[in-house]
Every structure is written in C-alpha cells, then in structure tokens.
Design a protein around this motif. Structure first.
Motif, PDB file in Angstrom:
ATOM      1  N   SER A 180       0.827  -1.209   0.000  1.00 43.18           N
ATOM      2  CA  SER A 180       0.000   0.000   0.000  1.00 43.18           C
ATOM      3  C   SER A 180       0.858   1.254   0.000  1.00 43.18           C
ATOM      4  O   SER A 180       1.941   1.290   0.575  1.00 43.18           O
ATOM      5  CB  SER A 180      -0.904   0.014   1.236  1.00 43.18           C
ATOM      6  N   LYS A 181       0.343   2.301  -0.646  1.00 42.41           N
ATOM      7  CA  LYS A 181       1.013   3.599  -0.581  1.00 42.41           C
ATOM      8  C   LYS A 181       0.184   4.605   0.212  1.00 42.41           C
ATOM      9  O   LYS A 181       0.681   5.657   0.602  1.00 42.41           O
ATOM     10  CB  LYS A 181       1.296   4.132  -1.981  1.00 42.41           C
ATOM     11  N   GLY A 182      -1.090   4.298   0.444  1.00 42.07           N
ATOM     12  CA  GLY A 182      -1.964   5.226   1.147  1.00 42.07           C
ATOM     13  C   GLY A 182      -1.787   5.209   2.653  1.00 42.07           C
ATOM     14  O   GLY A 182      -1.122   4.323   3.215  1.00 42.07           O
ATOM     15  N   SER A 183      -2.385   6.205   3.317  1.00 41.10           N
ATOM     16  CA  SER A 183      -2.335   6.308   4.779  1.00 41.10           C
ATOM     17  C   SER A 183      -3.727   6.592   5.313  1.00 41.10           C
ATOM     18  O   SER A 183      -4.598   7.109   4.602  1.00 41.10           O
ATOM     19  CB  SER A 183      -1.387   7.431   5.219  1.00 41.10           C
ATOM     20  N   VAL A 207      -1.204   5.994   9.701  1.00 39.60           N
ATOM     21  CA  VAL A 207      -0.650   4.653   9.567  1.00 39.60           C
ATOM     22  C   VAL A 207      -0.878   4.170   8.138  1.00 39.60           C
ATOM     23  O   VAL A 207      -1.823   4.604   7.475  1.00 39.60           O
ATOM     24  CB  VAL A 207      -1.290   3.665  10.566  1.00 39.60           C
ATOM     25  N   PRO A 208      -0.006   3.294   7.635  1.00 38.99           N
ATOM     26  CA  PRO A 208      -0.185   2.795   6.265  1.00 38.99           C
ATOM     27  C   PRO A 208      -1.491   2.016   6.133  1.00 38.99           C
ATOM     28  O   PRO A 208      -1.883   1.286   7.038  1.00 38.99           O
ATOM     29  CB  PRO A 208       1.026   1.872   6.057  1.00 38.99           C
ATOM     30  N   VAL A 253      -8.322   9.649   5.111  1.00 41.63           N
ATOM     31  CA  VAL A 253      -7.609   8.711   4.254  1.00 41.63           C
ATOM     32  C   VAL A 253      -6.953   9.491   3.120  1.00 41.63           C
ATOM     33  O   VAL A 253      -7.538  10.453   2.611  1.00 41.63           O
ATOM     34  CB  VAL A 253      -8.559   7.658   3.650  1.00 41.63           C
ATOM     35  N   THR A 254      -5.752   9.097   2.731  1.00 41.95           N
ATOM     36  CA  THR A 254      -5.134   9.667   1.540  1.00 41.95           C
ATOM     37  C   THR A 254      -4.545   8.565   0.687  1.00 41.95           C
ATOM     38  O   THR A 254      -3.960   7.605   1.203  1.00 41.95           O
ATOM     39  CB  THR A 254      -4.024  10.689   1.881  1.00 41.95           C
ATOM     40  N   GLY A 255      -4.740   8.685  -0.628  1.00 38.86           N
ATOM     41  CA  GLY A 255      -4.130   7.753  -1.566  1.00 38.86           C
ATOM     42  C   GLY A 255      -2.824   8.276  -2.103  1.00 38.86           C
ATOM     43  O   GLY A 255      -2.204   7.645  -2.957  1.00 38.86           O
TER      44      GLY A 255
END
Length: 402
Positions: A180-183, A207-208, A253-255
């Motif tokens: 994953s790259k998002g958090s 967190v990831p 959430v962020t991608g």
C-alpha cells in the motif's frame, strides 16, 4: 467552529440517514436488476472459494493441454481492460465491465505474444500454489522470485490483473496482495489479519493502509464522517492542525495522488462497515476531478471489480471551480491550465458518469472557461489555518458539496 456545535452534528447525522436510505433503495434496485440478469459472467452472483478458484485455474490449464493434444495453438482470452467501450455506467455501482465485453487474446503461435503467454502460465502456477496452501504473497515478492524472467514489476502487475479478469476472481482472492502507498488516520481501530491491533489515532502522521484490507476485523469508530484527501502534504497538514480533534471525530484517508487498489478497498470497507458520509477533497483541476471520480465510480482498468471498489455515495467537497470566485482566491495563486489539463477535461466530459452528474459537468465547464486551476495549497494564501478552521468546517456545516 466547535465540535460541540449542535447544528453541525445534527446536519451530519441527517446526512448519514439520507445516505443510508439512498443506499437501501439502490441495493433493492440493484438486487431487482440482478435478478433479471442470468449471465454467468456476473461476478456478484459467483460463489468464490478456494476450490472454485483452483478449479478455474485447472480448467484453463486443461484447455491449453487439450488444444495442444489436438494440434491447435492454445490461446488465453480475457476482457480488454483498456477500452471505455467495454464499460457501462450504473449509479448503484459506478463503472462496470459489460457482460459481453470485447476480448483480447494472448496466443501461443504468435511470436509477439508468446513471451506473455509463458509468463501468464508461470504466474498462474504461482497463484495456484498460493491458493492451494492458503498463503499470501505480494506482487513485489512474486516479481523477485525471478526478476530476469519477468523483466519489470509492471509486467507482473499487468498479467496478474489479466489473470484476475480472465478467471473473474478478485485479485485478493487469488492470494496476491500489493504494497500500500496510502495512509489512514483519525478515530479508527481494527485488527489486521494476523491479529495485530492498530489504533489510527495514535500516529501523528497516520498509519499505512493495510495490504490485506479484506482481512481486517473488529473495526471500531465513533467518527461522524470520512474525509478522503488527494495529497499526502494536505493530509499531514490537516493532522498537524488537529482537525481530527477540532472537527472530529472523523477518519481521514489519503491515496497520495491517484489511489492504489488497497486505498480504494479501504474507503469501500469503511463505507460497508459504518455507512458514514464520505467526502473527497482534491485539487480544483481535471486531474483532481478524475481522482475523485475513481473513488466514486471506479476506473476502466478495474471495471470488472467495481462492486468491491467504488463508493457511489461519495461527495465532492472541494476544491470546486466555483470556489475560486466565491473565495476570491488571488490570481497569482492560480495556475493556467496546460494542454494536458484541457485534454483531460475533454476526456472527462465524454465519460458516462458526467452525463448523470449535471452539477459536476457545470463545474468542469466553468473550470475550462476560466482557464485556470486551483491547487489545495492556494487556500493558505487566505490564511495559514483557513483550510482546517474555515473552509472544511463550513463546507460540512452548510452542505457545500456536490
């Protein structure tokens, strides 16, 4: 605005009830339409378990052997994931692949496609072992098992998605995960598949997003809404400003740009579990609008998995092109649209979901007419804390989304 503002929470609660009712109606309508569709290609109607996946791989392999025994060059056939012509639009699900989509072939008797044919069989054998032993692997690990054979990571990624599409089985059911790259941050706790307990509120930087989203359990929150942010820099600034405390409770959430599969799965998981109002916050430009559309409607490349990835109730909270005039953002903080921006806007306007979203269509037309775009960072020109103390609170409080 204080978190204890009764009008604020009342509006959020009313929004959640509206979304729940809308979702209930959509589910009933989709269930009715599905009952009319007896197509075996409908992934929602298939029972996916280990035995059926193993059987699908073995049936494919047996067909190849049968073709060889009869003197016929074997062929692998899967739907073309690169064409919009193979997709249709449903307000209940978003972009989905048509039941009778045009196909692509990888042929054994074609020198150009022969290497891809061989790599597909290699990866299918690796997937078969994973499913049989009920173990997981990342795409990266699969690539590193034979880097000289596969050549590049992108080759592995594309073929695995093709296999998933060909077998009509979601990739995570094939036991193949992606890093994953998002958090994610805010008011959320859960247990990962291995039992590890995660409290997203304890990290100052988020967190990831877990690699095995479908393995999460015991998800708990008191959040009132979910905020999906395009950029990691904005995500971090909002965390630094304490928005999860002042505007909270909420989940962010962020991608980190165009969202990866796991981030999209996570946003969908939150919706399925909590049915919270979900807002998407992106740059006021065509590329930001496309990112927002991916969360809401999906992408053509993964249209065959739309039912697992999209959240059609997503609301676009900003930056709206109409905000540029409304907020009187200084001209020197705006960026002229490039040719790639105009091309992207033209492409978006032709997509089926824009025809069903007249408010979005007007915003896109306004953006093109102005010839400028507004990145999220431009809001800091009004005030260093304008984003977290004024813009987002008032957007949510007074319904400034579309």
């Amino acid at each position: 605005m204080a978190a204890g503002d009764g009008n604020f929470w009342q509006r959020v609660d009313e929004l959640q009830r509206t979304l729940l009712e809308s979702e209930r109606i959509s589910q009933l309508r989709h269930k009715f339409l599905s009952s009319l569709d007896n197509s075996a290609e409908n992934p929602l109607k298939q029972k996916i378990d280990r035995s059926s996946i193993l059987r699908a791989i073995e049936d494919c392999t047996f067909q190849i052997l049968t073709d060889i025994c009869h003197g016929h060059p074997p062929v692998l056939v899967y739907e073309d994931r690169s064409s919009w012509d193979n997709t249709s639009f449903s307000e209940e699900m978003g972009i989905k692949m048509k039941p009778a989509a045009k196909s692509r072939t990888t042929r054994f008797d074609n020198p150009v496609s022969l290497p891809k044919f061989a790599l597909t069989l290699k990866l299918m054998s690796m997937i078969h072992l994973l499913v049989k032993t009920n173990t997981y692997s990342t795409k990266r690990d699969m690539y590193y098992q034979d880097t000289q054979l596969f050549g590049t990571q992108s080759v592995v990624d594309e073929i695995i998605d093709n296999i998933s599409c060909m077998l009509k089985v979601p990739r995570w059911c094939l036991k193949v995960l992606a890093t994953s790259k998002g958090s994610i941050a805010g008011d959320l706790t859960f247990n990962e598949a291995d039992g590890n307990f995660v409290d997203c509120s304890l990290s100052s930087a988020g967190v990831p997003v877990p690699s095995h989203v479908h393995g999460l359990y015991n998800l708990c929150t008191t959040a009132k809404f979910v905020l999906v942010v395009e950029k990691d820099a904005t995500f971090q600034k909002l965390l630094d400003d304490g928005i999860c405390r002042t505007l909270a409770p909420c989940i962010m959430v962020t991608g980190k740009g165009f969202p990866d599969l796991n981030t999209r799965l996570m946003v969908r998981k939150l919706w399925d579990t909590f049915h919270l109002p979900t807002f998407v916050f992106v740059d006021g430009d065509p590329h930001g609008m496309e990112i927002m559309c991916v969360y809401k409607f999906g992408s053509k490349a993964l249209s065959f998995e739309a039912h697992n990835l999209t959240v059609p109730s997503v609301m676009w909270i900003g930056i709206l092109p109409s905000d540029i005039h409304r907020l009187q953002i200084p001209q020197n903080m705006l960026i002229p649209l490039k040719k790639s921006d105009f091309d992207k806007a033209r492409d978006l306007s032709k997509r089926p979901y824009f025809q069903a979203q007249q408010a979005w269509k007007r915003e896109l037309e306004l953006l093109v007419a102005m010839g400028v775009k507004a990145e999220i960072q431009c809001l800091t020109s009004l005030s260093p804390t304008f984003l977290s103390e004024v813009y987002l609170p008032n957007k949510i409080r007074f319904g400034g989304w579309i």
